[in-house]
Design an enzyme around this catalytic site. Structure first.
Site, PDB file in Angstrom:
ATOM      1  N   ASP A  12      -3.716  -0.240  -1.850  1.00 58.88           N
ATOM      2  CA  ASP A  12      -3.263  -0.150  -0.458  1.00 58.88           C
ATOM      3  C   ASP A  12      -3.141  -1.559   0.108  1.00 58.88           C
ATOM      4  O   ASP A  12      -4.138  -2.285   0.215  1.00 58.88           O
ATOM      5  CB  ASP A  12      -4.256   0.642   0.389  1.00 58.88           C
ATOM      6  N   LYS A  24       2.032   4.346   4.567  1.00 60.70           N
ATOM      7  CA  LYS A  24       0.774   4.735   5.206  1.00 60.70           C
ATOM      8  C   LYS A  24       0.781   4.247   6.640  1.00 60.70           C
ATOM      9  O   LYS A  24       1.214   3.119   6.917  1.00 60.70           O
ATOM     10  CB  LYS A  24      -0.385   4.133   4.418  1.00 60.70           C
ATOM     11  N   LYS A  39       1.227   8.929   3.974  1.00 59.13           N
ATOM     12  CA  LYS A  39      -0.190   9.081   4.260  1.00 59.13           C
ATOM     13  C   LYS A  39      -0.463   8.807   5.727  1.00 59.13           C
ATOM     14  O   LYS A  39      -0.144   7.741   6.253  1.00 59.13           O
ATOM     15  CB  LYS A  39      -1.026   8.128   3.397  1.00 59.13           C
TER      16      LYS A  39
END
Length: 241
Positions: A95, A158, A194
């Site tokens: 990430d 995300k 996400k």
């Protein structure tokens, strides 16, 4: 919904016992095998070897924040080295954070180049690019940031780091999802989404499921294409069984 959750510990004070307990809970959320394992366990690189050893290549996946998290302002060289080290240590998912400073000051090429370098460093690991939508402003700006992240080769978009003023929002998620939809129609590539931060109840989690299904369809209703990064949501799911 358990199978969509990434359980996260990004505390600066957590030790090995806490991380082991997190891995155990993610692997068996109810403690009796009655519900599916969570999708991932997300930690700082310091804890990654422990997470990898605890999960041993089974569900959940080992996830690490890298690339100058949470602001993405480290040098490109330090970012790529950190990511390469994480991949070598066994991270299955990385990430990273979109460089909002470059993007918001009009330096789109620099922001894109930065992401592409990190994409290359991640190799075969899944790469989630965090936009930090609360700092981007309006839907048009979020949409443009999403397009750059998709162009760079993101496997997931995300919403948030959980380290800024707010996390996910349905209104901020919509332009991200529309960008993912249009990218899939244009390229054939299905990129995941996400929602992270501030999703605390079953009802809130269901709202994101419904929004993803509305815009992207049933093909996104699996953990390879949809995640919820909200550790507090787990207890709500357990309580509402």
């Amino acid at each position: 919904m358990f199978e969509f959750l990434d359980l996260t510990d990004l505390s600066s004070t957590s030790g090995p016992a806490t991380i082991k307990a997190l891995c155990k809970r993610a692997s068996d959320p109810a403690g009796d095998g009655s519900v599916p394992a969570c999708a991932g366990v997300c930690v700082y690189a310091h804890h990654l070897p422990l997470v990898v050893s605890q999960l041993a290549g089974k569900a959940p996946k080992s996830v690490v924040v890298a690339g100058g998290f949470p602001h993405g302002l480290s040098s490109p060289l330090s970012k790529t080295r950190e990511i390469e080290d994480c991949v070598a240590a066994g991270a299955e998912e990385i990430d990273i954070v979109f460089n909002r400073a470059n993007f918001l000051s009009g330096q789109e090429t620099a922001a894109l180049t930065d992401l592409k370098l990190q994409r290359e460093a991640a190799g075969d690991a899944y790469l989630k690019i965090i936009l930090e939508i609360c700092e981007l402003g309006d839907s048009e700006t979020i949409r443009r940031a999403s397009e750059l992240a998709l162009q760079a080769g993101a496997d997931f978009l995300k919403t948030s780091t959980g380290k800024s003023t707010s996390g996910a929002s349905l209104s901020g998620s919509r332009p991200m999802l529309e960008a993912i939809r249009d990218h899939a129609q244009k390229t054939g590539q299905a990129v995941g989404f996400k929602a992270a931060g501030g999703v605390r109840t079953r009802e809130e989690g269901q709202a994101y499921l419904d929004l993803v299904n509305e815009i992207l369809g049933e093909k996104w209703m699996n953990a390879d294409r949809f995640r919820l990064g909200a550790s507090s949501l787990l207890q709500s799911l357990l309580d509402s069984r």
